[in-house]
Design a protein around this motif. Structure first.
Motif, PDB file in Angstrom:
ATOM      1  N   GLY A   1       0.808  -1.226   0.000  1.00 23.16           N
ATOM      2  CA  GLY A   1       0.000   0.000   0.000  1.00 23.16           C
ATOM      3  C   GLY A   1       0.831   1.260   0.000  1.00 23.16           C
ATOM      4  N   PRO A   2       1.822   1.413   0.907  1.00 20.63           N
ATOM      5  CA  PRO A   2       2.639   2.637   0.910  1.00 20.63           C
ATOM      6  C   PRO A   2       3.420   2.833  -0.380  1.00 20.63           C
ATOM      7  N   VAL A   3       3.799   1.744  -1.046  1.00 19.77           N
ATOM      8  CA  VAL A   3       4.536   1.880  -2.306  1.00 19.77           C
ATOM      9  C   VAL A   3       3.660   2.584  -3.338  1.00 19.77           C
ATOM     10  N   ILE A   4       2.419   2.170  -3.428  1.00 25.22           N
ATOM     11  CA  ILE A   4       1.489   2.790  -4.387  1.00 25.22           C
ATOM     12  C   ILE A   4       1.270   4.257  -4.051  1.00 25.22           C
ATOM     13  N   ALA A   5       1.073   4.571  -2.767  1.00 23.15           N
ATOM     14  CA  ALA A   5       0.854   5.960  -2.364  1.00 23.15           C
ATOM     15  C   ALA A   5       2.065   6.827  -2.675  1.00 23.15           C
ATOM     16  N   ARG A   6       3.299   6.298  -2.451  1.00 22.77           N
ATOM     17  CA  ARG A   6       4.509   7.088  -2.705  1.00 22.77           C
ATOM     18  C   ARG A   6       4.657   7.448  -4.182  1.00 22.77           C
ATOM     19  N   HIS A   7       4.063   6.665  -5.062  1.00 27.72           N
ATOM     20  CA  HIS A   7       4.186   6.930  -6.492  1.00 27.72           C
ATOM     21  C   HIS A   7       2.936   7.603  -7.069  1.00 27.72           C
TER      22      HIS A   7
ATOM     23  N   MET B   1      -6.271  -3.385  -6.627  1.00 27.08           N
ATOM     24  CA  MET B   1      -6.576  -2.563  -7.792  1.00 27.08           C
ATOM     25  C   MET B   1      -6.252  -1.126  -7.440  1.00 27.08           C
ATOM     26  N   ALA B   2      -5.323  -0.500  -8.175  1.00 29.31           N
ATOM     27  CA  ALA B   2      -4.870   0.859  -7.886  1.00 29.31           C
ATOM     28  C   ALA B   2      -5.006   1.714  -9.143  1.00 29.31           C
ATOM     29  N   LEU B   3      -5.123   3.024  -8.957  1.00 30.44           N
ATOM     30  CA  LEU B   3      -5.294   3.978 -10.054  1.00 30.44           C
ATOM     31  C   LEU B   3      -4.224   5.056  -9.966  1.00 30.44           C
ATOM     32  N   PHE B   4      -3.747   5.491 -11.148  1.00 30.45           N
ATOM     33  CA  PHE B   4      -2.703   6.506 -11.238  1.00 30.45           C
ATOM     34  C   PHE B   4      -3.099   7.538 -12.282  1.00 30.45           C
ATOM     35  N   GLU B   5      -2.686   8.787 -11.999  1.00 31.74           N
ATOM     36  CA  GLU B   5      -2.925   9.863 -12.963  1.00 31.74           C
ATOM     37  C   GLU B   5      -2.075   9.660 -14.214  1.00 31.74           C
ATOM     38  N   LYS B   6      -0.802   9.251 -14.025  1.00 27.65           N
ATOM     39  CA  LYS B   6       0.146   9.152 -15.126  1.00 27.65           C
ATOM     40  C   LYS B   6       0.585   7.705 -15.288  1.00 27.65           C
ATOM     41  N   ALA B   7       0.840   7.336 -16.544  1.00 28.43           N
ATOM     42  CA  ALA B   7       1.306   5.976 -16.805  1.00 28.43           C
ATOM     43  C   ALA B   7       2.686   5.732 -16.190  1.00 28.43           C
ATOM     44  N   ASP B   8       3.561   6.747 -16.207  1.00 29.10           N
ATOM     45  CA  ASP B   8       4.897   6.587 -15.627  1.00 29.10           C
ATOM     46  C   ASP B   8       4.812   6.242 -14.145  1.00 29.10           C
ATOM     47  N   ASP B   9       3.854   6.899 -13.416  1.00 24.89           N
ATOM     48  CA  ASP B   9       3.714   6.607 -11.987  1.00 24.89           C
ATOM     49  C   ASP B   9       3.301   5.159 -11.782  1.00 24.89           C
ATOM     50  N   GLY B  10       2.413   4.653 -12.650  1.00 29.32           N
ATOM     51  CA  GLY B  10       1.989   3.267 -12.514  1.00 29.32           C
ATOM     52  C   GLY B  10       3.133   2.288 -12.750  1.00 29.32           C
ATOM     53  N   VAL B  11       3.957   2.550 -13.787  1.00 28.52           N
ATOM     54  CA  VAL B  11       5.091   1.667 -14.067  1.00 28.52           C
ATOM     55  C   VAL B  11       6.101   1.703 -12.929  1.00 28.52           C
ATOM     56  N   HIS B  12       6.421   2.917 -12.450  1.00 31.27           N
ATOM     57  CA  HIS B  12       7.357   3.024 -11.319  1.00 31.27           C
ATOM     58  C   HIS B  12       6.827   2.282 -10.100  1.00 31.27           C
ATOM     59  N   ALA B  13       5.518   2.407  -9.844  1.00 31.11           N
ATOM     60  CA  ALA B  13       4.935   1.729  -8.696  1.00 31.11           C
ATOM     61  C   ALA B  13       5.026   0.218  -8.859  1.00 31.11           C
ATOM     62  N   GLY B  14       4.748  -0.290 -10.082  1.00 27.51           N
ATOM     63  CA  GLY B  14       4.840  -1.720 -10.303  1.00 27.51           C
ATOM     64  C   GLY B  14       6.250  -2.255 -10.062  1.00 27.51           C
ATOM     65  N   LEU B  15       7.282  -1.546 -10.578  1.00 26.22           N
ATOM     66  CA  LEU B  15       8.670  -1.965 -10.355  1.00 26.22           C
ATOM     67  C   LEU B  15       9.022  -1.900  -8.872  1.00 26.22           C
TER      68      LEU B  15
END
Length: 607
Positions: A452-458, A471-485
């Motif tokens: 959870g904190p990883v997703i919030a930090r990104h 299931m998480a949502l991001f404004e930007k695709a880059d934030d989602g990729v960074h969060a996944g890594l």
């Protein structure tokens, strides 16, 4: 306390003195007014007696005229019949000749539709009588073969007294009406001198007999209103006439001068002597009298008392103001300041005057209770809002345009372009079978506490937990990729801790897709939930599922790659072009590796 009691007693004495002054003035006014009222009753009685005599004279003249009409109206009908003429063909000169020959003022012929189709008064030709008592009377006269008297009434045109007689010739479809001015016939009779006296002196003499009376008038009530018998053509205000007839008398209360006007109703005896038969005349008496004596006495007493009171007023005002300021206003102003402080958020504000045993003290204690209740309520609300945010992310509320959970209603929705992340633990079912329920919940919560904190930090937020999935949502695709890594890196640390504890490591699959989706609330009025709906969400879930087939931890769609700021900044490995379940168009999918490989590796065997 003694000073307070003394001031209170002084205020009571002053108020009592002022009240006594008013009562004395009103009592004096009442005494004088009663005396004038008695005089007024005498005047009204005198007017009634005079009108009764006048009415008997008029009724006598009406009977004389009617006897005359019983002779001449059938003769007029006979003349028309002998001449073989239709009354409609009579000329104006012929109508005048008939009226003059038989001593009639105005002569009318009326048809069955109550319309005047012939007359020697051109202004009334074609006049139609409205439905009512008169038309009912005309229907009885029609074809009766006799002469009927309608008594004395006021002319609607000249407002003078007239007698009206009607004759309905047998087997004819018309009525002959004759009207005669009573005053003219009286002038031609042996009682001409009496008529002049009644019309010119009888009622006016009442005004000269009493010094308080300034004017008198008599209005005869007819179907067209109440018209003066003294000032011909002058009509009484219909509103006043209606009030007098309803109540029997009326005294306007808004007179601008010292003169007062009293109206009262009187019904003469009429031909039957009872006052309620046909031809009974109703009049309204008007008497204008001077209230000067009564008002002068009241003004004298009142002005004298006001002078005394004016001399004492400054002292009374100062004493009353000081008492009011200290005992009432100052505590109220203090309470207002304290209430303002509470309204601004100072829930520790102390309330003064709580020890008082009067209404001010009760109000202060109520304010204290209110402050404590507000403080408790706000604390509860803050804790409740914090608890609710654990279930409904504040970011989700912001996306659908709602400031807080209280404002959310069923059906709220908003379209957004976002990146969706699905993450799921591999083979969790087999893993959970080897754990007790408590161990299952402990494991899932430990895992989610790391992710959870990883997703919030990104820059993302978790829309919902689906068992062991996220299931998480991001404004930007880059934030989602960074969060996944970052989640994969965190998983390595999580597994290292599990190995150290002798537990089996776990693997996850992560799917990322970007696209348009609908965010909103679904459910029913008493139970609803926030969710996202779109094909983009379904595709992200399918990509997470495909990580098992392609044995890779992180897959992204071509749609997500297209939205990256710089796709070359990531180690993207094309995996396949697939048509996932639920879609008809193929989509390219990529594996995102933690580091860009030095040599391009071929795709994993998909067999």
């Amino acid at each position: 306390m003694k000073r307070k009691a003394g001031l209170f007693l002084l205020a009571v004495l002053v108020i009592a003195s002022f009240a006594t002054m008013i009562v004395a003035s009103l009592a004096m006014y009442r005494l004088v007014a009663d005396a004038q009222a008695e005089e007024l009753r005498k005047i009204e009685a005198s007017l009634s007696e005079r009108f009764a005599v006048f009415e008997r004279m008029l009724q006598s003249e009406n009977r004389r005229n009617h006897r005359h009409m019983e002779t001449v109206l059938p003769q007029i009908a006979a003349d028309v019949e002998r001449a073989g003429r239709d009354p409609r063909t009579l000329s104006s000169a012929e109508m005048d000749a008939l009226a003059t020959r038989y001593g009639i003022g105005h002569l009318y012929f009326i048809d069955r539709d109550h319309r005047v189709f012939q007359t020697n008064l051109p202004s009334d030709l074609g006049m139609v009588f409205p439905k009512g008592r008169l038309t009912d009377f005309l229907d009885r006269v029609m074809g009766s073969g006799r002469v009927w008297s309608a008594g004395i009434d006021l002319s609607a045109l000249t407002h003078t007294l007239k007698t009206y007689s009607y004759f309905g010739p047998a087997d004819r479809d018309y009525i002959i009406e004759a009207s005669t001015d009573v005053r003219e016939t009286l002038q031609q009779s042996d009682f001409a001198w009496m008529a002049r006296y009644f019309f010119e002196e009888l009622f006016a003499d009442a005004m000269d007999s009493n010094p308080y009376v300034r004017d008198v008038d008599v209005y005869l009530v007819s179907s067209t209103g109440a018209w003066s018998l003294i000032h011909i053509g002058e009509q009484l205000d219909p509103v006043i006439a209606e009030r007098v007839l309803d109540a029997g008398h009326y005294l306007p209360s808004d007179a601008p001068t010292r003169l007062a006007t009293r109206y009262s109703v009187f019904k003469a005896a009429g031909p039957d002597g009872k006052g309620d038969g046909p031809g009974a005349m109703v009049m309204i008496r008007k008497v204008v009298f001077d209230l000067g004596l009564a008002r002068q006495a009241v003004v004298h007493v009142f002005v004298s008392s006001m002078v005394v009171l004016a001399l004492m007023l400054p002292l009374i005002y100062w004493l009353a103001a000081r008492l009011l300021q200290r005992q009432v206003l100052d505590p109220l102003f203090t309470l207002r300041r304290e209430a303002g402080a509470i309204a601004e958020g100072d829930l520790e504000q102390q309330i003064a005057n709580v020890a008082r045993r009067d209404e001010i003290g009760q109000l202060a204690r109520s304010f204290t209770s209110m402050r404590d209740a507000v403080r408790t309520t706000i604390t509860d609300l803050k804790e409740t809002n914090l608890s609710i945010e654990r279930f409904v992310p504040r970011a989700f509320l912001a996306k659908i345009g709602r400031p807080n959970i209280r404002s959310v209603v069923l059906g709220d929705n908003k379209r957004q372009d976002m990146t969706i992340l699905f993450a799921d633990i591999r083979n969790f079912t087999a893993l959970s079978e080897r754990m007790s329920p408590d161990d299952n919940f402990a494991f899932i919560n430990a895992y989610l506490a790391e992710m959870g904190p990883v997703i919030a930090r990104h820059g993302g937020f978790i829309d919902k937990y689906i068992g062991d999935g996220i299931m998480a949502l991001f404004e930007k695709a880059d934030d989602g990729v960074h969060a996944g890594l970052a989640m994969l890196e965190t998983l390595e640390r999580f597994n290292a801790a599990r190995r150290a504890a002798g537990a089996e490591p776990v693997a996850v699959g992560i799917g990322l897709n970007s696209g348009s989706l609908m965010m909103g609330t679904i459910g029913e009025q008493h139970r609803m939930d926030g969710t996202v709906i779109s094909d983009a969400v379904n595709l992200a879930a399918r990509l997470e599922s495909l990580t098992k087939d392609y044995r890779v931890p992180l897959l992204v769609s071509q749609f997500a790659v297209d939205r990256l700021d710089d796709a070359r900044a990531y180690a993207l490995r094309p995996v396949d072009t697939v048509v996932v379940r639920g879609r008809t168009q193929p989509v390219a999918i990529f594996e995102v590796q933690a580091r860009r490989p030095s040599v391009r590796q071929p795709p994993t065997d998909l067999a």
